[in-house]
Structures are given as structure tokens and as C-alpha cells.
Design a protein around this motif. Structure first.
Motif, PDB file in Angstrom:
ATOM      1  N   TYR A  32       0.834  -1.197   0.000  1.00  0.00           N
ATOM      2  CA  TYR A  32       0.000   0.000   0.000  1.00  0.00           C
ATOM      3  C   TYR A  32       0.869   1.247   0.000  1.00  0.00           C
ATOM      4  CZ  TYR A  32      -3.957  -2.977   1.058  1.00  0.00           C
ATOM      5  OH  TYR A  32      -4.933  -3.942   0.987  1.00  0.00           O
ATOM      6  N   ILE A  33       0.360   2.296  -0.618  1.00  0.00           N
ATOM      7  CA  ILE A  33       0.998   3.603  -0.598  1.00  0.00           C
ATOM      8  C   ILE A  33       0.094   4.513   0.219  1.00  0.00           C
ATOM      9  CG2 ILE A  33       1.833   5.555  -1.963  1.00  0.00           C
ATOM     10  CD1 ILE A  33       3.353   2.933  -2.534  1.00  0.00           C
TER      11      ILE A  33
ATOM     12  N   ALA B  35      -1.070  -0.556  -4.018  1.00  0.00           N
ATOM     13  CA  ALA B  35      -0.090  -0.281  -5.067  1.00  0.00           C
ATOM     14  C   ALA B  35      -0.207  -1.237  -6.243  1.00  0.00           C
ATOM     15  CB  ALA B  35       1.331  -0.336  -4.493  1.00  0.00           C
TER      16      ALA B  35
ATOM     17  N   MET C 216      -3.691   3.913  -7.946  1.00  0.00           N
ATOM     18  CA  MET C 216      -2.438   4.663  -7.975  1.00  0.00           C
ATOM     19  C   MET C 216      -2.572   5.939  -8.798  1.00  0.00           C
ATOM     20  SD  MET C 216      -0.412   3.264  -5.937  1.00  0.00           S
ATOM     21  CE  MET C 216       0.877   4.406  -6.336  1.00  0.00           C
TER      22      MET C 216
ATOM     23  N   ILE D 136       5.953   9.923   0.877  1.00  0.00           N
ATOM     24  CA  ILE D 136       4.887   8.938   1.009  1.00  0.00           C
ATOM     25  C   ILE D 136       5.352   7.841   1.956  1.00  0.00           C
ATOM     26  CG2 ILE D 136       4.001   9.412  -1.315  1.00  0.00           C
ATOM     27  CD1 ILE D 136       5.370   6.766  -2.186  1.00  0.00           C
TER      28      ILE D 136
ATOM     29  N   VAL E 288       5.322   3.681   2.294  1.00  0.00           N
ATOM     30  CA  VAL E 288       5.078   2.389   1.659  1.00  0.00           C
ATOM     31  C   VAL E 288       4.839   1.391   2.784  1.00  0.00           C
ATOM     32  CG1 VAL E 288       6.055   0.569   0.207  1.00  0.00           C
ATOM     33  CG2 VAL E 288       6.557   2.971  -0.288  1.00  0.00           C
TER      34      VAL E 288
ATOM     35  N   ILE F 234      10.142  -1.653  -3.658  1.00  0.00           N
ATOM     36  CA  ILE F 234       9.383  -0.422  -3.911  1.00  0.00           C
ATOM     37  C   ILE F 234      10.249   0.798  -3.603  1.00  0.00           C
ATOM     38  CG2 ILE F 234       7.343   0.926  -3.299  1.00  0.00           C
ATOM     39  CD1 ILE F 234       6.709  -1.628  -4.918  1.00  0.00           C
TER      40      ILE F 234
END
Length: 84
Positions: free
Chosen positions: A34-35, A44, A50, A61, A63, A77
Motif C-alpha cells: 500500500y501507498i 499499489a 495509484m 509517502i 510504503v 518499492i
């Protein structure tokens, strides 16, 4: 669960092509990826999700990875964002 802070380096913005590459990167992992940006928590692995973020260069951000290969996913990522 691993949470990693990452700064988006894309300049001037993060458009369709890098997002598609990010979704491909995230989809390689069995873990959930997930972002998090402000109040949003986006999968993600979802290209539509996105694209809704409108990420810009210099933005920080988080992650979030959770699952059997969460460490590898977090590193992958983070590396992706460092090289975009």
C-alpha cells in the motif's frame, strides 16, 4: 508489517508510465503493498487507485508492506522510487 518513508523523485510529476511500472513492481510480491499519502491508503497493485494519487516530485509517502515477502517488497518499492 513494514512501513517505509520514501520521497518521490519523479520530476515534475508521476504520470501514467511510471505508475504502470510501479504497479508491475508491486504485483511481483505476494505481500500486500500500500501507498499512504495524507489520509489515503491505496493498493499499489491497483493502477486506477495509484493514478488517483497524483504523486508529485519531492512528496513524501509511506510504503506499507505486509505478508510473507514484506521485507523484499519494501526494498523493491523503495528502490523503484529511488530510480524513477
Amino acid at each position: 508489517m513494514i512501513k517505509t518513508s520514501v520521497v518521490v523523485k519523479a520530476d515534475p510529476g508521476f504520470d501514467g508510465w511510471p505508475i504502470a511500472l510501479l504497479v508491475q513492481e508491486a504485483s511481483q510480491y505476494a505481500s500486500k503493498v500500500y501507498i499512504q499519502v495524507a489520509e489515503k491508503n491505496i493498493n499499489a497493485k491497483s493502477i486506477m487507485g495509484m493514478m488517483s494519487l497524483n504523486l508529485i516530485g519531492g512528496e513524501e509517502i509511506t510504503v506499507v508492506t505486509d505478508g510473507e515477502d514484506e521485507q523484499k517488497a519494501a526494498e523493491g518499492i523503495k528502490t523503484f522510487f529511488a530510480n524513477v
